[in-house]
Structures are given as C-alpha cells and as structure tokens.
Design an enzyme around this catalytic site. Structure first.
Site, PDB file in Angstrom:
ATOM      1  N   SER A  43      -3.823   2.404  18.358  1.00 34.44           N
ATOM      2  CA  SER A  43      -3.959   3.837  17.511  1.00 34.44           C
ATOM      3  C   SER A  43      -4.686   4.836  18.324  1.00 34.44           C
ATOM      4  O   SER A  43      -4.419   5.869  17.959  1.00 34.44           O
ATOM      5  CB  SER A  43      -4.777   3.538  16.395  1.00 34.44           C
ATOM      6  OG  SER A  43      -6.072   2.946  16.391  1.00 34.44           O
ATOM      7  N   ASP A 346     -11.694   9.732  10.755  1.00 31.69           N
ATOM      8  CA  ASP A 346     -11.613   8.768   9.633  1.00 31.69           C
ATOM      9  C   ASP A 346     -12.493   7.723   9.503  1.00 31.69           C
ATOM     10  O   ASP A 346     -12.266   6.800   8.572  1.00 31.69           O
ATOM     11  CB  ASP A 346     -10.140   8.507   9.653  1.00 31.69           C
ATOM     12  CG  ASP A 346      -9.777   7.654  10.567  1.00 31.69           C
ATOM     13  OD1 ASP A 346     -10.581   7.311  11.560  1.00 31.69           O
ATOM     14  OD2 ASP A 346      -8.525   7.607  10.836  1.00 31.69           O
ATOM     15  N   HIS A 349     -11.399   6.614  13.744  1.00 34.22           N
ATOM     16  CA  HIS A 349     -10.846   7.325  15.050  1.00 34.22           C
ATOM     17  C   HIS A 349     -11.802   8.647  14.929  1.00 34.22           C
ATOM     18  O   HIS A 349     -12.224   9.171  14.165  1.00 34.22           O
ATOM     19  CB  HIS A 349      -9.432   7.530  14.925  1.00 34.22           C
ATOM     20  CG  HIS A 349      -8.667   6.303  14.553  1.00 34.22           C
ATOM     21  ND1 HIS A 349      -8.357   5.856  13.315  1.00 34.22           N
ATOM     22  CD2 HIS A 349      -8.107   5.388  15.387  1.00 34.22           C
ATOM     23  CE1 HIS A 349      -7.672   4.697  13.169  1.00 34.22           C
ATOM     24  NE2 HIS A 349      -7.520   4.379  14.634  1.00 34.22           N
TER      25      HIS A 349
END
EC number: 3.1.1.-
Length: 403
Positions: A43, A346, A349
């Site tokens: 990610s 978040d 991240h």
C-alpha cells in the site's frame, strides 16, 4: 602514435566530466536519463491496484472519501490524502504518475507500470498461514507481482531486445514490501521473537526478486527498508500500556517496535551489500524510510507539523484517533481539516505532506544509499558504453547461472 583523445579512457573521462557539468547546471533534471519506472510493493506504493482487483460490491477503504482529498480531490485507490512516494519520484523524473497494472484499461505504460498492491506480502500467504498468520486482504504477493510483470512483457515492450532495453533503463522500485508480513503477525499479537523468525525469509524473497530482475536486465533498484513502526497510531493503540519504560520519553513511540524495524533494516542492508558485490555493475540503492520518517516525529514543528504528530488525521477514538473496527473510509469516521498538519493519515499510512518530505530526503538528501543522483549518473554512463555493457552482460549471465 594515437592522440590522447582517441584513447577510450580519455573519452570516458571527458564524458564523465561533461555529464557532471550538465548535472550541476540543473539538479532537477539530473535523473531524466531513466526511461520509465517499474514498481512492486504494497500500500505504500499502490496507486490503485487493490481497487482494480476488488469486487465492485466489496471495495477497499481507499475507494472512499476522504482518501485522495488533497491532490486528486477524489479517491484513486491510494492509501493517503494525496500523492505517495512513488508519485513524487515520478514527478522528479519528469514522468506522469505511474498507472496501476491491475484493472487499468487503456493505460499508457510507456513511462511506467506499477504492480504494488495494498495488503501484499513478500512471502506467500500459504507460508504465513502455516505459521498461524492470517493474510486476508490480497493474495498478490511479491512473487505474483513479479510473475504478472514477466507475463505482461510482450504487451509492455514487444520484442525481447526492446524489453531488455526497457528494463535496463528503468528505475525499479522494489517496495516497500515485507512490512505486511510483520504487520499481520503483530496485529495478531504474535511474540516479537516469532516475528523476527520471518525476517530471513522476507529478505531472501526480496533478494531473489532483485536477482531475477537483474538477470532480465535490471540495472537500477531502489529498495526501501521499513518505517519506524513504533510511531504508528495503529500499534500505539493496540499495544498501549501503562508501563512508561516501553515509550520513548521525548516522542512517545513504542521503543521495542522501532527496535524491530531497525533489526530488519540492518539485515536487509547486509543482504543488499552482498548483492552489490555479486553484481557490481548494478545500482542497488537502499531507501532509508526509517530515518527519513523518524525526523518528522522527532522535530514535527521544524517540518511544519503540529506538535502532536502521533494521532491519525482520519480516524476515531482513543489517544491516537484510531480504532481497528472503525477505520478511515468507513461511514461516520471523521477526518481532520488540514492533513498537511499531520504526519499520520489513517493510523497506518502517512499524509501526502509526510510522503513529500520522505521523497525529498531520498532524492535530494541523505536517505538514499548510495545517493540517488550518483545512481542516475552511473545509469547514464552504462547507457553510453555499449562495448562494456556487452562484457557486463556476459558477467551477469555467469552470475545468474550461479544463483
């Protein structure tokens, strides 16, 4: 007697000096000799692959606001409010943002292709399952990404010679990958000693992928280490304790989690040193994500962040604004007014503002080893030396046969 200018050595010296002159004139264009970016990872580098792979009735959190709010003004599948490190690297190189490979129709992959998938692991999910570590987000591990790249070559570049030229002149981003192998274990509260047992397997998998790409012609790799995960709002929430000895008194991070990241990063760098000796003609750059991010938590005000850098911008609940059952992108979860004031987006991240500073530290600062600009210069030199390239290819073939 031949003139000095006719000697190959003098020609090389003149070329190096002229290249250095051009480089010093315009530092912003120092890396434009790369023709494309090829990316693998999770990610941290996913520009939309998990979104493209997902069932329309079961979309990932990155498909919903407020993801993408800052730069794109809509969700793109990136796990941030805006651009990622790979995006800033592409901009620095003068390329368009690198499109995701999976589920992306009519994309132009001439200047780059991205196989990174959010939730991806370095190790196979079956390997982790055998050890009681559950990976449920995606089965697109590093080996699957690499296989997708290999199988797509006829469409990406055509002939074998064109493909080799593409790979030789690409900046290959090998990650970040491996972080989820540890995340999934630590989120299940596996003992850190048990998690450490995964390290040699993760590193061997990354090393094997680099070797395979070297044998395909890869010449320049950017290989990131792990972040200082002791600053992650998710871990600070999960492992919250009344034992003050476990926290850094200055920053509030969990020291033992950062110790684990440092342990992994040290082992990874040792492996990269071994690969450099095996393939001296290949530029293998270690991207020091750990220290590039660490400074933002240690001196947040210096970099324009608020004095409480640990809580997440987007989230709900507790000291760190994070809840595993009500995460960013879910209905009713609030987010901050100004993400640029936060490091943590978040809970897992980072914000675009943080990723920008990390990228600048890699491209212009001390967090790329060896420095990024010299790697670009080496790539330019190799492109100009066709005879030496043939010799190196023979050495490369011998090295690949030994693996």
């Amino acid at each position: 007697m031949a003139s000095l200018d006719s000697l190959p050595a003098m020609k090389l010296v003149r070329f190096i000096l002229s290249t250095l002159l051009v480089t010093s004139v315009n530092s912003q264009t120092q890396c434009r000799n790369f023709k494309s970016i090829i990316s693998f990872g999770d990610s941290i580098a996913d520009t939309g692959n998990l979104l493209g792979l997902s069932d329309p009735n079961d979309l990932p959190a990155s498909a919903f606001p407020p993801y993408g709010e800052t730069f794109f003004h809509h969700p793109t599948g990136r796990y941030s409010d805006g651009r990622l490190i790979i995006d800033f690297i592409a901009e620095f190189l003068g390329f368009p943002l690198v499109p995701p490979f999976y589920g992306c129709q009519n994309a132009n992959f001439k200047k780059g292709v991205n196989f990174a998938v959010a939730g991806a692991t370095a190790l196979e999910p079956s390997f982790l399952e055998e050890r009681g570590i559950h990976s449920t987000i995606t089965n697109v591990s590093l080996s699957v990404q690499l296989r997708s790249f290999t199988e797509s070559l006829p469409n990406l570049c055509g002939s074998p010679s064109d493909c080799r030229d593409m790979i030789e002149n690409a900046l290959i981003l090998m990650g970040e990958i491996g972080g989820n192998d540890y995340n999934f274990a630590l989120f299940q509260r596996k003992p850190v000693k048990e998690v450490e047992e995964l390290v040699p397997f993760v590193i061997a998998t990354i090393s094997s992928a680099i070797t395979e790409l070297v044998c395909m012609g890869g010449r320049t790799f950017l290989v990131p280490g792990n972040f200082p995960i002791g600053y992650s709002a998710s871990y600070l929430t999960l492992y919250k304790t009344s034992n003050k000895e476990e926290y850094d008194p200055l920053t509030g991070c969990l020291k033992w989690l950062n110790d684990f990241s440092e342990y992994y990063n040290k082992q990874l760098q040792e492996e990269l040193n071994g690969l450099r000796k095996l393939y001296p003609h290949v530029n293998i750059i270690y991207a020091d994500y750990y220290n590039a991010l660490l400074r933002l938590f240690q001196e947040p005000a210096k970099f324009g962040f608020m004095n409480r850098p640990l809580p997440a911008c987007c989230g709900v609940g507790g000291s760190y604004n994070f809840n595993f059952s009500r995460r960013c992108g879910s209905v009713g979860v609030e987010y901050c007014d100004d993400p640029s004031q936060y490091v943590n987006y978040d809970g897992i991240h980072m914000t675009e503002a943080a990723y920008r500073l990390i990228s600048e530290g890699l491209l212009k600062g001390p967090y790329a080893i060896p420095p990024f600009k010299w790697s670009c210069l080496s790539s330019e030199i190799m492109n100009k030396m066709s005879l030496d390239t043939q010799i190196l290819d023979e050495q490369l073939l011998q090295g690949c046969l030994k693996v």
